[in-house]
Write an enzyme that holds these catalytic residues in place. Structure first.
Site, PDB file in Angstrom:
ATOM      1  N   THR A 429       0.836  -1.219   0.000  1.00  0.00           N
ATOM      2  CA  THR A 429       0.000   0.000   0.000  1.00  0.00           C
ATOM      3  C   THR A 429       0.866   1.263   0.000  1.00  0.00           C
ATOM      4  OG1 THR A 429       0.009  -0.113   2.407  1.00  0.00           O
ATOM      5  CG2 THR A 429      -1.874  -1.138   1.263  1.00  0.00           C
ATOM      6  N   CYS A 434      -0.916   9.387  -1.931  1.00  0.00           N
ATOM      7  CA  CYS A 434      -0.489  10.226  -3.073  1.00  0.00           C
ATOM      8  C   CYS A 434      -1.324   9.873  -4.306  1.00  0.00           C
ATOM      9  CB  CYS A 434       0.975   9.963  -3.400  1.00  0.00           C
ATOM     10  SG  CYS A 434       2.084  10.023  -1.996  1.00  0.00           S
TER      11      CYS A 434
END
Ligand SMILES: Cc1ncc(COP(=O)(O)OP(=O)(O)O)c(N)n1
Ligand SMILES: Cc1nc(C(=O)O)sc1CCOP(=O)(O)O
Ligand SMILES: [Mg+2]
Length: 488
Positions: A429, A434
């Site tokens: 992950t 972002c």
């Protein structure tokens, strides 16, 4: 049209693609401070202004009309008068808009002379074809939706607009009840312009409302659709930061530009070193991009220091960037701090008031609000507090809550919206925040309204996590390319 004292003849083309009648078409209301609000709307992206004044005596209508006329001339925006041919002549308007009962457009064209825009309100195919045959330059068509700005007798809606579109070669200006949330549907139905009164002029920030509506027209742009500027740090491992942002923006179909705030020596296991970019050079990069490249949305990530955060806020204000997604990056996946304490203060005081959408995860929301968040109710309260700190819209991401679905809570100052997808247990992950924020900024740049853009990005990031890369010995990156193939 006179600009700066020189008289420029408005070139009126009846070819739809060459017409100035496109994009956001602002129609005035009868409220106070009209010129101020109209100028804000022009700042935000309004491309045409129609002066519509059904109240007041002739003297008042003339005085207000002159003020708006001068504003439009100064800003180089076509100025159209509604209903009143004599007033249009007196104000040397660029055009006249007539209702079905406001007179013959042919006579208006003869009196106003060539080179003026003539538009007619229409409500069905018969009226549209008649107006087209009369040689007008564009059609008003409405109402699209119920509206409190006028007693409407006709409500053909976007479906009827779509049905008549192929038979009308002229620009069609849709009107009636149009907002940021339904404007995309009206454009998809075939509108070349959206005529709007209250969604812009009654908005707390008419410039922002105009920017949101103007952005919807990117739905029609050729690939790469829309342009996104990411302002973030470099992740040498490629899974987060600028690298994740540009992969996301490009794979989802938009153009990405980037401003670097810091360099990190980073991999799937953590951060071994950070060098901040000199704040003056961050500002120089922002000048280079924003002075030349037409950027639709901005996404900010790691800002590293208070000085860099202040430089970014200053430039966003200077270039009047209104659609900015702020991902308040504070800690790397492995736990390394990515900002210093003073940077959080600048984020709250200087960047939040310029933020269109703030996307904190639970730890970031706790740091910004001083709260402890243990459930969805806490997420809602955090969203309220962050909105009060200045963020226009807030998305508190619930990924760190370990129970049940992965739930994110959206708040726009008025209503909450809950985005839930099945929680995917994976260690791959790295770069999730972002990627999610960049996807939202990208879908906004492509003309999706905010809540739709968030939902679309939620589907994308869920797929990216599900398809994540088992790369390196730590937290692998999400799978941008396979998720893009699945969700675009
Ligand atoms: C682009 C556009 N379409 C419709 C109208 C409505 O004009 P209005 O004078 O309020 O009503 P009618 O005379 O058309 O019935 C407009 N102003 N602009
Ligand atoms: C002026 C006007 N004409 C319409 C028509 O259907 O012809 S609807 C309308 C009102 C548009 O205001 P708002 O954007 O606030 O809904
Ligand atoms: Mg009228």
């Amino acid at each position: 049209m006179s600009t700066n004292g020189r008289t420029l003849r408005l070139v009126v083309s009846r070819e739809k693609q060459d017409s100035v009648i496109r994009g956001l078409y602002l129609v005035t209301d009868g409220g106070e401070r009209l010129a101020e609000r109209v100028e804000a709307a022009i700042d935000g992206g309004a491309r045409v202004v129609q002066y519509r004044n059904k109240e007041g005596n002739a003297e008042t209508r003339l005085a207000i009309g002159q003020e708006i006329r001068e504003l439009c001339a100064r800003r180089g925006v076509p100025f159209i008068v509604n209903d009143d041919l004599e007033l249009a002549k007196t104000l040397q308007a660029d055009g006249l808009h007539l209702g079905q009962e406001d007179g013959d457009p042919r006579e208006a064209r003869r009196i106003l002379g060539p080179g003026r825009l003539i538009g007619v309100s229409t409500h069905n195919l018969r009226e549209a074809l008649e107006a087209q045959a009369a040689g007008v330059d564009y059609l008003g068509f409405g109402a699209m939706y119920p509206t409190s700005s006028k007693e409407v007798e006709h409500l053909p809606g976007p479906e009827t607009l779509a049905a008549i579109r192929e038979q009308i070669a002229l620009p069609i200006v849709a009107i009636g009840g149009i907002s940021r949330d339904n404007g995309g549907t009206v454009i998809d139905a075939g509108a070349d312009a959206l005529a709007v009164i209250s969604a812009v002029l009654a908005a707390p920030d008419p410039a922002l409302a105009a920017a949101e509506l103007s952005l919807l027209f990117n739905r029609r742009a050729a690939p790469p659709r829309g342009s996104v500027l990411t302002v973030a740090g470099s992740d040498s491992g490629g899974g987060a930061g600028i690298q994740a942002d540009l992969k996301t923006i490009t794979l989802l179909g938009s153009y990405g530009a980037s401003v670097l705030t810091a360099l990190t020596a980073q991999n799937t296991r953590g951060v071994s070193g950070i060098h901040g970019v000199p704040p003056g050079f961050v500002a120089e990069q922002l000048d280079a991009v924003l002075s030349d490249i037409p950027i639709d949305t901005v996404k900010t990530g790691m800002l590293f220091s208070a000085e860099i955060g202040a430089a970014v806020a200053d430039k966003l204000a200077e270039y009047r960037r209104r659609i900015t997604v702020v991902d308040p990056v504070m800690v790397a996946k492995g736990g390394a701090p990515l900002v210093d304490r003073s940077a959080v203060g600048v984020l709250k005081e200087q960047l939040l008031p310029l933020t269109y959408l703030l996307t904190p995860n639970i730890p970031e929301a706790e740091r910004l609000t001083g709260m402890t968040i243990a459930d969805e109710e806490g997420m809602q309260e955090a969203a309220r507090r962050l909105h009060r700190l200045g963020a226009r819209n807030v998305l508190v991401k619930g990924g760190h809550l370990l129970s049940g679905d992965s739930v994110d809570i959206f708040f726009d100052g008025a209503a909450f919206h809950r985005y839930a997808t099945p929680r995917i247990l994976s260690k791959n992950t790295h770069g999730t925040g972002c990627t999610y924020a960049s996807a939202i900024a990208t879908f906004l740049a492509q003309g999706e309204p905010l809540r739709e853009a968030i939902g679309h990005a939620k589907q994308f990031i869920t797929a990216a996590i599900r398809l994540g890369h088992p790369l390196g010995r730590g937290h692998g990156p999400v799978n941008h390319i396979m998720a893009a193939q699945e969700t675009t």
